[in-house]
Write a protein that holds these residues in place. Structure first.
Motif, PDB file in Angstrom:
ATOM      1  N   SER A 401      21.554  36.930 -27.906  1.00 41.34           N
ATOM      2  CA  SER A 401      22.768  36.113 -27.813  1.00 41.34           C
ATOM      3  C   SER A 401      23.694  36.628 -26.719  1.00 41.34           C
ATOM      4  O   SER A 401      24.384  35.841 -26.056  1.00 41.34           O
ATOM      5  N   LEU A 402      23.737  37.948 -26.501  1.00 45.22           N
ATOM      6  CA  LEU A 402      24.589  38.527 -25.457  1.00 45.22           C
ATOM      7  C   LEU A 402      24.048  38.195 -24.066  1.00 45.22           C
ATOM      8  O   LEU A 402      24.815  37.849 -23.155  1.00 45.22           O
ATOM      9  N   LEU A 403      22.721  38.302 -23.887  1.00 46.81           N
ATOM     10  CA  LEU A 403      22.125  37.984 -22.590  1.00 46.81           C
ATOM     11  C   LEU A 403      22.245  36.488 -22.286  1.00 46.81           C
ATOM     12  O   LEU A 403      22.483  36.092 -21.142  1.00 46.81           O
ATOM     13  N   ALA A 404      22.075  35.661 -23.315  1.00 46.29           N
ATOM     14  CA  ALA A 404      22.174  34.210 -23.125  1.00 46.29           C
ATOM     15  C   ALA A 404      23.590  33.812 -22.744  1.00 46.29           C
ATOM     16  O   ALA A 404      23.791  32.908 -21.925  1.00 46.29           O
ATOM     17  N   ARG A 405      24.591  34.490 -23.315  1.00 48.25           N
ATOM     18  CA  ARG A 405      25.978  34.168 -22.970  1.00 48.25           C
ATOM     19  C   ARG A 405      26.261  34.484 -21.503  1.00 48.25           C
ATOM     20  O   ARG A 405      26.933  33.724 -20.812  1.00 48.25           O
ATOM     21  N   ARG A 406      25.725  35.604 -21.039  1.00 50.48           N
ATOM     22  CA  ARG A 406      25.952  35.985 -19.640  1.00 50.48           C
ATOM     23  C   ARG A 406      25.333  34.953 -18.687  1.00 50.48           C
ATOM     24  O   ARG A 406      25.927  34.596 -17.671  1.00 50.48           O
TER      25      ARG A 406
END
Length: 587
Positions: A401-406
């Motif tokens: 979820s953190l990588l997708a947000r970036r």
């Protein structure tokens, strides 16, 4: 409502099933002979007026059980949203219909086995997360679809589908063999799909999250681990995040799969019941090589994010995995070990940014897929991040979820939704949608695989770890422990039957279901329970003398301790193990 519209009609007579397509102007009817099992294409005029008619949403396929062939149909669906103008549906209810009119031809034992197989089939069908689209290919990412040939576009949905994600592929085998019947074959994916219209700066865009579970080497938490000789990894999930805005489209793909170390089986089972096990290093290395050869072909470069602990029981797994990746000596593979629990201990969840920062350059290099509103492809994704932890349920979802947000941050700026200098984290309305969707994604995949919702979803939903979240994680862990040990054998058998890893053969006689449990499976737990209860009673209701009380307590205490020890050392006999597929095939 739109969610209850029907696309097909099933007519039933004593001799045949007729599946009628309800498309405007369509005359095609699929006729299934209930005696010979033959499937043919006919017209509406051939449907007898006396046939019993029932609306359905689609055909899942057919399967052979002890009583003979069964037809599996979708009876109710719910609209999830629209993807590039194509309606996406979630299959909600199913019906399993016997070709045979009665089961009087079965013996009592056969009839019982048939009921068990039917309950297995329904067990899989009742697992939430089946999705389909009647005029769009849900099994491929937007980038893969964009890079296909005109010939590919002309194929039927069944022919062009990525077989890794067609969960009813086994059920569709009869239809697959006859191309003229492919219009009735509906590829169904399993996993999670959410589609949300969102607004930032007054601009409305569609945000979509799709998780596709592979049907190869699929199963439950304890019984399918590692990698097989064909290179299929356990619990493989491809997750695609999509943005659609005024004709422009963008996607970012990540994958996760279970750890492939050859040590995994023996380590994990020893942690559970003291039960040994394990595969062969050479065969795992061969499967490991095959797996990544195919992965690099499909996705390009890969960065493996290994999130397991680097101490305790998980340490040798991390070391073995690192050694295997290093042994491949492939420049397209990058390996990063991040001790998730150590780094984030004592609620220091902000330290996840360490990993995000460490892969920033790599993420920029991999990029994402994007097509402008004019139809021009301006960016292709050149590689994927592959997250691994022990089960690919909890830690992996947080990182993904953190990588997708970036990635989303860059995409929304590029298509003009976000202004320069704006951050997604500052968009409160969208952040709530985003975090809840990723948490729901984790829960859906975790229930399908481990039997309970995911852990650590309080962080995914709120951006911080809470004490209530810790309590819920403890509760879910207890439920997982019970299910994984005492009901997952049946679940694994259900999946193996559904996917065709085990085929029922009417001519072979007794099925593996007739294997009887050893007498101690029921006797010893009862003795232990009675002995422990009597021990408590003796403590609460003291005898005439202390010596008498002590003697009773010691006797019943010793009885419960001895039976508990026997159960512990014979743990495998008490676990609900799969019966249909031999253990070596799962290792």
């Amino acid at each position: 409502t739109a969610g209850d519209t029907w696309e097909q009609v099933k007519h039933t007579t004593p001799e045949k099933f007729y599946i009628e397509a309800c498309d405007e102007g369509a005359d095609a009817v699929l006729a299934i002979d209930r005696v010979s099992n033959e499937m043919t294409l006919t017209g509406k005029k051939d449907v007898p007026p006396s046939a019993v008619t029932k609306p359905i949403c689609g055909v899942m396929g057919t399967i052979r059980l002890v009583a003979g062939m069964y037809l599996v149909v979708i009876t109710r669906k719910r609209n999830v949203g629209s993807l590039l103008g194509h309606a996406v549906w979630k299959a909600v209810d199913f019906d399993v219909i016997s070709y045979k009119k009665t089961v009087l031809h079965l013996s009592e034992i056969q009839s019982q086995e048939n009921k068990t197989f039917l309950s297995m089939l329904n067990n899989v069908l009742s697992t939430d997360g089946f999705y389909f689209c009647t005029d769009f290919d849900l099994t491929h990412t937007l980038q893969r679809l964009a890079n296909t040939s005109p010939d590919f576009q002309e194929m039927s949905l069944l022919e062009r589908a990525d077989q890794r994600f067609v969960w009813n592929g086994n059920l569709l085998r009869e239809l697959a063999g006859q191309p003229e019947l492919h219009r009735f074959a509906l590829p169904v994916v399993h996993g999670f799909i959410v589609m949300k219209p969102c607004r930032i700066n007054g601009k409305i865009f569609e945000w979509i999250l799709i998780s596709r579970r592979s049907c190869f080497r699929a199963g439950v938490r304890y019984y399918v681990r590692g990698i097989d000789s064909e290179g299929h990894a356990a619990n493989f999930v491809e997750t695609e995040q999509i943005v659609l805005y005024e004709g422009a489209k963008a996607s970012f793909v990540q994958v996760n799969a279970r750890l492939h170390a050859f040590l995994l089986e023996s380590e994990s089972r020893r942690c559970r019941w003291g039960v040994g096990g394990g595969g062969h290093h050479a065969s795992h290395m061969d499967g490991f090589q095959r797996h990544f050869d195919s992965q690099l072909l499909i996705y390009g470069k890969q960065t493996i994010l290994n999130l397991v602990n680097q101490k305790g029981s998980e340490k040798p797994l991390e070391q073995a995995f690192a050694k295997m990746v290093s042994g491949m000596n492939n420049g397209m593979l990058n390996y990063i070990a991040f001790d998730f629990h150590k780094e984030c201990s004592h609620m220091r969840w902000e330290r996840l940014q360490i990993l995000v920062d460490a892969v920033t350059e790599t993420q920029d290099e991999y990029g994402y897929f994007m097509v402008t509103s004019e139809g021009k492809t301006v960016s292709q994704q050149k590689g994927v991040f592959r997250s691994n932890c022990m089960d690919c349920l909890d830690r992996t979802n947080v990182i993904q979820s953190l990588l997708a947000r970036r990635s989303l941050q860059t995409q929304l700026q590029r298509i003009g939704v976000l202004n320069v200098g704006q951050r997604i984290e500052e968009q409160a309305e969208f952040e709530k949608i985003y975090k809840n969707a990723w948490a729901d994604n984790a829960n859906a995949c975790a229930v399908q695989y481990a039997g309970t919702g995911a852990l650590k979803t309080d962080f995914t939903r709120t951006g911080k770890r809470t004490r209530w979240g810790l309590l819920m994680d403890g509760w879910n862990s207890m439920i997982r422990y019970y299910k994984n040990n005492f009901s997952d054998g049946f679940r694994q058998d259900s999946i193996d039957l559904f996917l065709g890893n085990f085929a029922v053969d009417e001519t072979e006689g007794p099925t593996p279901l007739r294997v009887q449990k050893d007498w101690k499976f029921l006797t010893l737990p009862i003795i232990m329970l009675v002995a422990f209860s009597m021990c408590i009673v003796c403590l609460l209701m003291a005898g005439d003398t202390l010596t008498e009380t002590l003697a009773y307590v010691m006797f019943w205490g010793a009885a419960s301790a001895i039976t508990a020890t026997i159960i512990l050392f014979n743990g495998q006999d008490f676990v609900d193990a799969p019966k249909l597929v031999h253990k070596e095939k799962l290792d």
